[in-house]
Design a protein around this motif. Sequence first.
Motif, mmCIF file in Angstrom:
data_model
loop_
_atom_site.group_PDB
_atom_site.id
_atom_site.type_symbol
_atom_site.label_atom_id
_atom_site.label_comp_id
_atom_site.label_asym_id
_atom_site.label_seq_id
_atom_site.Cartn_x
_atom_site.Cartn_y
_atom_site.Cartn_z
ATOM 1 N N TRP A 109 3.316 -0.634 6.158
ATOM 2 C CA TRP A 109 2.515 0.481 5.656
ATOM 3 C C TRP A 109 2.945 1.793 6.300
ATOM 4 O O TRP A 109 3.117 2.817 5.616
ATOM 5 N N ALA A 110 3.141 1.790 7.618
ATOM 6 C CA ALA A 110 3.488 3.021 8.326
ATOM 7 C C ALA A 110 4.862 3.544 7.919
ATOM 8 O O ALA A 110 5.034 4.746 7.672
ATOM 9 N N LEU B 271 4.945 5.111 4.553
ATOM 10 C CA LEU B 271 4.480 6.493 4.559
ATOM 11 C C LEU B 271 5.639 7.445 4.798
ATOM 12 O O LEU B 271 5.746 8.495 4.146
ATOM 13 N N ASP B 272 6.513 7.096 5.740
ATOM 14 C CA ASP B 272 7.660 7.948 6.028
ATOM 15 C C ASP B 272 8.591 8.036 4.826
ATOM 16 O O ASP B 272 9.142 9.097 4.522
ATOM 17 N N ALA C 87 7.697 7.629 1.668
ATOM 18 C CA ALA C 87 7.004 8.434 0.653
ATOM 19 C C ALA C 87 7.111 9.919 0.969
ATOM 20 O O ALA C 87 7.328 10.740 0.068
ATOM 21 N N ASP C 88 6.969 10.272 2.246
ATOM 22 C CA ASP C 88 7.104 11.674 2.637
ATOM 23 C C ASP C 88 8.498 12.195 2.312
ATOM 24 O O ASP C 88 8.657 13.319 1.827
ATOM 25 N N ARG D 231 0.934 8.729 -1.842
ATOM 26 C CA ARG D 231 0.533 7.339 -1.992
ATOM 27 C C ARG D 231 -0.948 7.206 -2.338
ATOM 28 O O ARG D 231 -1.774 8.028 -1.930
ATOM 29 N N HIS E 70 -3.914 4.764 -1.486
ATOM 30 C CA HIS E 70 -4.180 3.753 -0.465
ATOM 31 C C HIS E 70 -5.245 2.770 -0.945
ATOM 32 O O HIS E 70 -6.125 3.111 -1.741
ATOM 33 N N LEU F 10 -3.854 6.244 10.191
ATOM 34 C CA LEU F 10 -2.815 7.235 10.470
ATOM 35 C C LEU F 10 -2.743 7.513 11.972
ATOM 36 O O LEU F 10 -1.647 7.704 12.533
ATOM 37 N N ARG G 7 1.001 8.370 12.768
ATOM 38 C CA ARG G 7 1.566 9.081 11.621
ATOM 39 C C ARG G 7 0.920 10.446 11.420
ATOM 40 O O ARG G 7 1.319 11.185 10.523
#
Length: 280
Positions: A140-141, A144-145, A147-148, A154, A156, A219, A224
């Motif tokens: 998941w973490a 996120l990177d 997706a950024d 995203r 959630h 987060l 994050r």
Amino acid sequence: MADPTPVIDDLRAESGELDLRVAELSPEQWALPTPAAGWTVAHQIAHLAWTDRSALVAVTDPDAFPALVEKALAAPDSFVDDGAEEGAALPPAELLAAWRTGRAALDQALRAAPAGARFPWYGPPMSAASMATARLMETWAHALDVADALGVVRTHTDRLRHVARLGVRTRDFAFGVHGLTPPADEFRVELTAPSGEVWAYGDEHALQRVTGPALDFCLLVTQRAHRHDLALTAVGPDADRWLDIAQAFAGPPGAGRPPKEAGKEAGKEAGKEAGKVAGR
């Protein structure tokens, strides 16, 4: 004894969502930088593939795992980066295939694990459910990177419950890795899930509390986002201190991300190592 199947199912779903995001990327997109300094999209997937391989060894050949620990101890500052760098050097199609193969093998191994079995790790030994939870947290973490890097927002889900629970359970670990004595009393943690459900942990009468959105808590514990950018409230000095140091991942303290607003306290120092969690 908890049935690990639900978290293994959620790990599969979390990984599948990330797979869909990267499967059709161009070579140029695989090379896009992510918020983790020095890491591209390819590095993020390579890191997940590398960690899945380590987890697979832990589950299927625990006697071989000490050799991986020795390798990590021999290069504590670089072994995670080295693993990601090696995988990121592969052609994207080859890297993607390796990640898919490794995570499928781990999925099968975790489902076949004997009830009550515990497996070695870089931190304390873990059950099948704990191993799957840790892999979901990292997936998941790092998603996120990715997706950024791709400019994707995203959506959630309540799969975050596993990350939130891990973040709560690692409270004392976070104090310990910072050289601090963990608080003697438990905290009350109340988090609002993406679905609107309230997830509550700890004694409802506890004097020290943390409340807020589950997403923000996740987060925070995956480092994050900086706590100043999150809608989390702490009541009590120890709870407040926890929000400064929380981490749900094994290893030394992470520096986390700087606050979005320039000039906020701790931003400069956090920015020096921004993006590192579970090695990055």
